[in-house]
Design a protein around this motif. Sequence first.
Motif, PDB file in Angstrom:
ATOM      1  N   THR A  43       0.836  -1.210   0.000  1.00 40.12           N
ATOM      2  CA  THR A  43       0.000   0.000   0.000  1.00 40.12           C
ATOM      3  C   THR A  43       0.864   1.251   0.000  1.00 40.12           C
ATOM      4  O   THR A  43       0.640   2.184  -0.777  1.00 40.12           O
ATOM      5  N   VAL A  44       1.873   1.287   0.855  1.00 43.41           N
ATOM      6  CA  VAL A  44       2.770   2.445   0.931  1.00 43.41           C
ATOM      7  C   VAL A  44       3.502   2.620  -0.398  1.00 43.41           C
ATOM      8  O   VAL A  44       3.551   3.724  -0.947  1.00 43.41           O
ATOM      9  N   PHE A  45       4.060   1.555  -0.933  1.00 40.16           N
ATOM     10  CA  PHE A  45       4.843   1.671  -2.163  1.00 40.16           C
ATOM     11  C   PHE A  45       3.972   2.078  -3.346  1.00 40.16           C
ATOM     12  O   PHE A  45       4.398   2.860  -4.193  1.00 40.16           O
ATOM     13  N   THR A  46       2.744   1.584  -3.397  1.00 41.80           N
ATOM     14  CA  THR A  46       1.823   1.944  -4.483  1.00 41.80           C
ATOM     15  C   THR A  46       1.575   3.449  -4.501  1.00 41.80           C
ATOM     16  O   THR A  46       1.494   4.061  -5.566  1.00 41.80           O
ATOM     17  N   ARG A  47       1.476   4.055  -3.317  1.00 40.56           N
ATOM     18  CA  ARG A  47       1.289   5.515  -3.251  1.00 40.56           C
ATOM     19  C   ARG A  47       2.442   6.260  -3.906  1.00 40.56           C
ATOM     20  O   ARG A  47       2.304   7.409  -4.294  1.00 40.56           O
ATOM     21  N   HIS A  48       3.591   5.611  -3.994  1.00 36.67           N
ATOM     22  CA  HIS A  48       4.785   6.231  -4.585  1.00 36.67           C
ATOM     23  C   HIS A  48       5.102   5.659  -5.960  1.00 36.67           C
ATOM     24  O   HIS A  48       6.196   5.881  -6.494  1.00 36.67           O
ATOM     25  N   GLY A  49       4.154   4.924  -6.518  1.00 35.31           N
ATOM     26  CA  GLY A  49       4.337   4.371  -7.851  1.00 35.31           C
ATOM     27  C   GLY A  49       5.400   3.301  -7.927  1.00 35.31           C
ATOM     28  O   GLY A  49       6.050   3.149  -8.961  1.00 35.31           O
ATOM     29  N   LEU A  50       5.577   2.547  -6.842  1.00 37.26           N
ATOM     30  CA  LEU A  50       6.611   1.512  -6.792  1.00 37.26           C
ATOM     31  C   LEU A  50       6.014   0.151  -6.465  1.00 37.26           C
ATOM     32  O   LEU A  50       5.049   0.063  -5.696  1.00 37.26           O
ATOM     33  N   GLU A  51       6.623  -0.863  -7.017  1.00 37.18           N
ATOM     34  CA  GLU A  51       6.360  -2.239  -6.608  1.00 37.18           C
ATOM     35  C   GLU A  51       7.345  -2.572  -5.487  1.00 37.18           C
ATOM     36  O   GLU A  51       8.422  -1.954  -5.404  1.00 37.18           O
ATOM     37  N   PRO A  52       7.034  -3.555  -4.645  1.00 38.18           N
ATOM     38  CA  PRO A  52       7.976  -3.914  -3.580  1.00 38.18           C
ATOM     39  C   PRO A  52       9.381  -4.248  -4.097  1.00 38.18           C
ATOM     40  O   PRO A  52      10.381  -3.837  -3.496  1.00 38.18           O
ATOM     41  N   TRP A  53       9.471  -4.969  -5.203  1.00 35.52           N
ATOM     42  CA  TRP A  53      10.802  -5.320  -5.730  1.00 35.52           C
ATOM     43  C   TRP A  53      11.545  -4.071  -6.201  1.00 35.52           C
ATOM     44  O   TRP A  53      12.770  -3.983  -6.080  1.00 35.52           O
ATOM     45  N   GLU A  54      10.809  -3.073  -6.725  1.00 39.56           N
ATOM     46  CA  GLU A  54      11.459  -1.831  -7.146  1.00 39.56           C
ATOM     47  C   GLU A  54      12.030  -1.110  -5.927  1.00 39.56           C
ATOM     48  O   GLU A  54      13.164  -0.611  -5.963  1.00 39.56           O
ATOM     49  N   LEU A 112      27.799  -0.693 -14.026  1.00 42.97           N
ATOM     50  CA  LEU A 112      27.314  -0.276 -12.717  1.00 42.97           C
ATOM     51  C   LEU A 112      25.908   0.278 -12.902  1.00 42.97           C
ATOM     52  O   LEU A 112      25.595   0.863 -13.937  1.00 42.97           O
ATOM     53  N   VAL A 113      25.090   0.078 -11.892  1.00 49.00           N
ATOM     54  CA  VAL A 113      23.728   0.596 -11.896  1.00 49.00           C
ATOM     55  C   VAL A 113      23.700   1.746 -10.904  1.00 49.00           C
ATOM     56  O   VAL A 113      24.076   1.573  -9.745  1.00 49.00           O
ATOM     57  N   ARG A 114      23.272   2.913 -11.395  1.00 49.47           N
ATOM     58  CA  ARG A 114      23.271   4.113 -10.553  1.00 49.47           C
ATOM     59  C   ARG A 114      21.852   4.653 -10.394  1.00 49.47           C
ATOM     60  O   ARG A 114      21.102   4.760 -11.352  1.00 49.47           O
ATOM     61  N   LEU A 115      21.541   5.027  -9.191  1.00 45.28           N
ATOM     62  CA  LEU A 115      20.258   5.645  -8.861  1.00 45.28           C
ATOM     63  C   LEU A 115      20.184   7.029  -9.498  1.00 45.28           C
ATOM     64  O   LEU A 115      21.133   7.810  -9.413  1.00 45.28           O
ATOM     65  N   THR A 116      19.077   7.337 -10.148  1.00 43.48           N
ATOM     66  CA  THR A 116      18.874   8.686 -10.690  1.00 43.48           C
ATOM     67  C   THR A 116      18.288   9.583  -9.611  1.00 43.48           C
ATOM     68  O   THR A 116      17.866   9.104  -8.545  1.00 43.48           O
ATOM     69  N   GLY A 117      18.221  10.865  -9.894  1.00 46.13           N
ATOM     70  CA  GLY A 117      17.596  11.789  -8.953  1.00 46.13           C
ATOM     71  C   GLY A 117      16.150  11.413  -8.674  1.00 46.13           C
ATOM     72  O   GLY A 117      15.694  11.439  -7.526  1.00 46.13           O
ATOM     73  N   GLU A 118      15.421  11.053  -9.740  1.00 48.23           N
ATOM     74  CA  GLU A 118      14.020  10.627  -9.574  1.00 48.23           C
ATOM     75  C   GLU A 118      13.941   9.363  -8.720  1.00 48.23           C
ATOM     76  O   GLU A 118      13.073   9.236  -7.848  1.00 48.23           O
ATOM     77  N   GLY A 119      14.838   8.411  -8.949  1.00 47.92           N
ATOM     78  CA  GLY A 119      14.847   7.185  -8.160  1.00 47.92           C
ATOM     79  C   GLY A 119      15.112   7.470  -6.691  1.00 47.92           C
ATOM     80  O   GLY A 119      14.471   6.901  -5.802  1.00 47.92           O
ATOM     81  N   ARG A 120      16.048   8.378  -6.445  1.00 44.58           N
ATOM     82  CA  ARG A 120      16.370   8.740  -5.059  1.00 44.58           C
ATOM     83  C   ARG A 120      15.179   9.409  -4.380  1.00 44.58           C
ATOM     84  O   ARG A 120      14.848   9.103  -3.231  1.00 44.58           O
ATOM     85  N   GLU A 121      14.518  10.327  -5.078  1.00 39.02           N
ATOM     86  CA  GLU A 121      13.349  10.989  -4.494  1.00 39.02           C
ATOM     87  C   GLU A 121      12.241   9.992  -4.176  1.00 39.02           C
ATOM     88  O   GLU A 121      11.634  10.057  -3.104  1.00 39.02           O
ATOM     89  N   ARG A 122      11.980   9.060  -5.087  1.00 37.66           N
ATOM     90  CA  ARG A 122      10.904   8.080  -4.889  1.00 37.66           C
ATOM     91  C   ARG A 122      11.214   7.157  -3.720  1.00 37.66           C
ATOM     92  O   ARG A 122      10.349   6.897  -2.886  1.00 37.66           O
ATOM     93  N   VAL A 123      12.441   6.631  -3.658  1.00 40.86           N
ATOM     94  CA  VAL A 123      12.760   5.688  -2.584  1.00 40.86           C
ATOM     95  C   VAL A 123      12.789   6.410  -1.238  1.00 40.86           C
ATOM     96  O   VAL A 123      12.341   5.861  -0.227  1.00 40.86           O
ATOM     97  N   ASP A 124      13.281   7.648  -1.203  1.00 41.32           N
ATOM     98  CA  ASP A 124      13.292   8.400   0.053  1.00 41.32           C
ATOM     99  C   ASP A 124      11.878   8.675   0.551  1.00 41.32           C
ATOM    100  O   ASP A 124      11.580   8.513   1.740  1.00 41.32           O
ATOM    101  N   ALA A 125      10.990   9.090  -0.337  1.00 44.82           N
ATOM    102  CA  ALA A 125       9.606   9.384   0.052  1.00 44.82           C
ATOM    103  C   ALA A 125       8.891   8.114   0.518  1.00 44.82           C
ATOM    104  O   ALA A 125       8.158   8.131   1.518  1.00 44.82           O
ATOM    105  N   ALA A 126       9.110   7.014  -0.202  1.00 36.43           N
ATOM    106  CA  ALA A 126       8.481   5.751   0.190  1.00 36.43           C
ATOM    107  C   ALA A 126       9.003   5.293   1.547  1.00 36.43           C
ATOM    108  O   ALA A 126       8.230   4.815   2.391  1.00 36.43           O
TER     109      ALA A 126
END
Length: 167
Positions: A43-54, A112-126
Motif C-alpha cells: 500500500t505504501v509503495f503503491t502511493r509512490h508508484g513503486l512495486e515492492p521489488w522496485e 554499474l547501476v546508478r540511482l537517478t535523482g528521480e529514483g532517489r526521491e521516490r525511494v526516500d519518500a516511500a
Amino acid sequence: MRDEVDGLVEAWRTERPDLDVEPLQVLSRVSRLARHLDRARRTVFTRHGLEPWEFDVLAELRRSGGPYELSPGRLLRATLVTSGTMTNRIDRLAAAGLVRRFPDPADKRGVLVRLTGEGRERVDAALDDLLVYERSILGAMPRRDRDRLAALLRGLLAPLDEPPARG
C-alpha cells in the motif's frame, strides 16, 4: 491477550496430540506478521508508484551511499534473486528513469547501476511513509521489548541468511 495463532495451536493439539506443535507458537506468528507487513508495504509503495521489488533495488542503491551505484551482481546478492531476474528488473527501472547503467571503470566488461535523482526521491519518500507506518505498529511496545525482540529475531534469522557452504 489472545490471537489467531492461539486458536490454531489449540486446534492442532486437539486433533494431533501426538505432535509437538510448539514451533507454530513462534513461526506462525512470524508468518502472519510478514503477511500483514507485506500488505501494508504494498500500500505504501503503491502511493509512490513503486512495486515492492522496485523499492528493494532502489533502497539497496540508496543505502550504498553516493554516488549510489552498485554492480548487478551485488544487487542480486542483496535482493536474493537470480541473474536473469535482476537483469529484467534493472531494465524496467532504467526504462522508468529510476536508474541508469554506466560502464564499470574497474571492469571493462562490467556495468554499474546508478540511482537517478528521480529514483532517489521516490525511494526516500516511500521510506519516509513506510517508517511512519512501522513506527505505529511498534509504538505501544516498550523500547526494551523492541530491542529484545530484535535480538531474538536476529538469532533466528542470521543462520538462515548465511551463504550455503561450498563443498
